[in-house]
Design a protein around this motif. Structure first.
Motif, PDB file in Angstrom:
ATOM      1  N   PRO A 176     100.707  55.263 -27.725  1.00 22.54           N
ATOM      2  CA  PRO A 176      99.486  55.189 -28.532  1.00 22.54           C
ATOM      3  C   PRO A 176      99.321  53.806 -29.143  1.00 22.54           C
ATOM      4  N   GLY A 177      98.120  53.237 -29.001  1.00 23.41           N
ATOM      5  CA  GLY A 177      97.859  51.896 -29.524  1.00 23.41           C
ATOM      6  C   GLY A 177      98.020  51.824 -31.035  1.00 23.41           C
ATOM      7  N   SER A 178      97.851  52.955 -31.724  1.00 22.45           N
ATOM      8  CA  SER A 178      97.941  52.963 -33.193  1.00 22.45           C
ATOM      9  C   SER A 178      99.340  52.562 -33.668  1.00 22.45           C
ATOM     10  N   TYR A 179     100.346  52.728 -32.813  1.00 25.64           N
ATOM     11  CA  TYR A 179     101.697  52.308 -33.202  1.00 25.64           C
ATOM     12  C   TYR A 179     101.765  50.796 -33.446  1.00 25.64           C
ATOM     13  N   PHE A 180     100.822  50.059 -32.857  1.00 23.07           N
ATOM     14  CA  PHE A 180     100.868  48.591 -32.943  1.00 23.07           C
ATOM     15  C   PHE A 180      99.916  48.037 -34.007  1.00 23.07           C
ATOM     16  N   GLY A 181      99.244  48.941 -34.711  1.00 22.03           N
ATOM     17  CA  GLY A 181      98.320  48.502 -35.766  1.00 22.03           C
ATOM     18  C   GLY A 181      97.044  49.322 -35.733  1.00 22.03           C
ATOM     19  N   LYS A 182      96.302  49.228 -36.832  1.00 21.85           N
ATOM     20  CA  LYS A 182      95.059  50.015 -36.956  1.00 21.85           C
ATOM     21  C   LYS A 182      94.079  49.720 -35.831  1.00 21.85           C
ATOM     22  N   SER A 183      94.044  48.447 -35.411  1.00 24.51           N
ATOM     23  CA  SER A 183      93.057  48.070 -34.390  1.00 24.51           C
ATOM     24  C   SER A 183      93.320  48.764 -33.057  1.00 24.51           C
ATOM     25  N   GLY A 184      94.508  49.353 -32.922  1.00 25.89           N
ATOM     26  CA  GLY A 184      94.833  49.991 -31.647  1.00 25.89           C
ATOM     27  C   GLY A 184      94.520  51.484 -31.605  1.00 25.89           C
ATOM     28  N   SER A 185      93.711  51.956 -32.548  1.00 28.50           N
ATOM     29  CA  SER A 185      93.566  53.420 -32.639  1.00 28.50           C
ATOM     30  C   SER A 185      92.764  54.046 -31.500  1.00 28.50           C
ATOM     31  N   ASN A 186      92.147  53.214 -30.648  1.00 26.00           N
ATOM     32  CA  ASN A 186      91.517  53.768 -29.430  1.00 26.00           C
ATOM     33  C   ASN A 186      92.165  53.209 -28.164  1.00 26.00           C
ATOM     34  N   TYR A 187      93.389  52.703 -28.332  1.00 23.71           N
ATOM     35  CA  TYR A 187      94.050  52.033 -27.209  1.00 23.71           C
ATOM     36  C   TYR A 187      95.276  52.812 -26.737  1.00 23.71           C
ATOM     37  N   PHE A 188      95.608  52.583 -25.487  1.00 20.65           N
ATOM     38  CA  PHE A 188      96.926  52.982 -24.984  1.00 20.65           C
ATOM     39  C   PHE A 188      97.622  51.733 -24.457  1.00 20.65           C
ATOM     40  N   ARG A 189      98.948  51.683 -24.652  1.00 28.77           N
ATOM     41  CA  ARG A 189      99.721  50.615 -24.009  1.00 28.77           C
ATOM     42  C   ARG A 189     100.364  51.190 -22.763  1.00 28.77           C
ATOM     43  N   LEU A 190     100.093  50.545 -21.636  1.00 26.16           N
ATOM     44  CA  LEU A 190     100.683  50.964 -20.360  1.00 26.16           C
ATOM     45  C   LEU A 190     101.691  49.897 -19.956  1.00 26.16           C
ATOM     46  N   THR A 191     102.727  50.274 -19.225  1.00 20.00           N
ATOM     47  CA  THR A 191     103.679  49.251 -18.789  1.00 20.00           C
ATOM     48  C   THR A 191     103.826  49.245 -17.267  1.00 20.00           C
ATOM     49  N   PHE A 192     104.010  48.020 -16.742  1.00 23.53           N
ATOM     50  CA  PHE A 192     104.186  47.906 -15.289  1.00 23.53           C
ATOM     51  C   PHE A 192     105.572  47.364 -14.967  1.00 23.53           C
ATOM     52  N   VAL A 193     106.518  47.443 -15.930  1.00 22.80           N
ATOM     53  CA  VAL A 193     107.804  46.778 -15.722  1.00 22.80           C
ATOM     54  C   VAL A 193     108.718  47.494 -14.735  1.00 22.80           C
ATOM     55  N   SER A 194     108.725  48.811 -14.768  1.00 24.33           N
ATOM     56  CA  SER A 194     109.826  49.468 -14.055  1.00 24.33           C
ATOM     57  C   SER A 194     109.396  50.349 -12.894  1.00 24.33           C
ATOM     58  N   GLU A 195     108.103  50.463 -12.646  1.00 23.39           N
ATOM     59  CA  GLU A 195     107.670  51.361 -11.574  1.00 23.39           C
ATOM     60  C   GLU A 195     107.038  50.559 -10.429  1.00 23.39           C
ATOM     61  N   ASN A 196     107.233  51.059  -9.197  1.00 27.74           N
ATOM     62  CA  ASN A 196     106.622  50.350  -8.064  1.00 27.74           C
ATOM     63  C   ASN A 196     105.128  50.693  -7.953  1.00 27.74           C
TER      64      ASN A 196
END
Ligand SMILES: Cc1ncc(COP(=O)(O)O)c(C=O)c1O
Length: 288
Positions: free
Chosen positions: A250-270
């Motif tokens: 959830p983007g909210s974990y990174f600050g108020k401005s992230g309350s409609n965001y998701f953080r996705l990661t591309f580090v470990s999956e093909n």
């Protein structure tokens, strides 16, 4: 440890919104207060300097900058870095720079803020990302001698030392050519391919999600407002995990401005798994 040597109850630390979620918890631990300045996506998530100047008070001890940044992937611009250091010098505060992702950069180079004022900048670095060894728990700090000697004492009282087998393995790695080869021939090309693929798939499966291509680190921080429709992102992330088995942060974990965001990661999956994850997200939002 860098924060522990400065903070007392009631002190203030300036953080950017959004930023890495680890800082605010440490600040709370010392009964100090996080004060946020905005980073607008339209400026490429560069910190707002006017706000920085306005929000520094007598209680401000530090500003924390993360570059490249988790979750936005933004690298601080040279002129902004220089201005931050000038403000810090003028107001007699320190700048803590988290450089955990300094080698995970896809275009150009990271900005090293310390070059604008070694005496007031504390660079906190990690081997977790550049050597893919988060479990080793090894990092280092670069700062003026006085600060380093105090941090050394804190380190002794907290963990005595870093574990020796991990240090020896890392020493061999750093002394060989493996480091440059690993980064240049594997890490950067692999992550970059995954980053571009994830961006392409996001546009295909979730076309209304808005995001910037990250310059560094390994996340895409995407505005999902059209799909979230004012629901709580934290509850939604849980529901997504339970219903379609996909982890989004959830983007909210990174600050108020992230309350409609998701953080996705591309580090470990093909690529196949990245596409599968985004397809499932699209299904969750009834898009396919
Ligand atoms: C910005 C940032 N700083 C620090 C850390 C923690 O790094 P370490 O493994 O060195 O504790 C992370 C881990 O995700 C991070 O994203």
């Amino acid at each position: 440890m860098s924060l522990s040597i400065f903070l007392e109850e009631g002190d203030e630390v300036i953080l950017t919104d959004p930023t890495y979620l680890g800082y605010s918890e440490v600040i709370k631990f010392y009964n100090a207060k996080a004060i946020y300045i905005t980073q607008d996506p339209d400026t490429g998530y560069q910190p707002n300097l006017e706000e920085l100047k306005e929000k520094i008070t007598k209680r401000t001890k530090l500003i924390i900058i993360n570059s490249p940044e988790n979750p936005t992937g933004r690298i601080i611009k040279e002129d902004i870095a220089k201005a931050i250091v000038e403000i810090a010098k003028d107001k007699k505060i320190f700048v803590v720079v988290d450089e955990a992702y300094k080698h995970i950069v896809y275009e150009g180079k990271n900005t090293y803020i310390s070059k604008y004022g070694k005496d007031v900048v504390i660079s906190v670095c990690s081997f977790s990302k550049e050597a893919s060894i988060p479990g080793f728990r090894l990092g280092y700090v670069c700062a003026n001698k006085e600060i380093v000697s105090v941090i050394e004492k804190v380190k002794q009282f907290i963990t005595l030392c870093s574990n020796m087998p991990a240090q020896l393995i890392l020493l061999n790695y750093l002394a060989s050519e493996a480091k440059d080869r690993y980064l240049n021939e594997y890490v950067i090309p692999t992550y970059k391919k995954r980053r571009d693929f994830m961006a392409k798939m996001l546009k295909q499966y979730l076309p209304e999600a808005k995001f910037k291509i990250p310059e560094g680190a390994f996340y895409i921080f995407a505005d999902f407002s059209p799909y979230i429709k004012n629901k709580n992102v934290e509850e939604l992330a849980d529901d997504i995990l339970n219903k379609v088995n996909v982890v989004v942060i959830p983007g909210s974990y990174f600050g108020k401005s992230g309350s409609n965001y998701f953080r996705l990661t591309f580090v470990s999956e093909n690529e196949n798994r990245i596409e599968e994850g985004l397809k499932r997200l699209a299904k969750y939002f009834n898009l396919i």
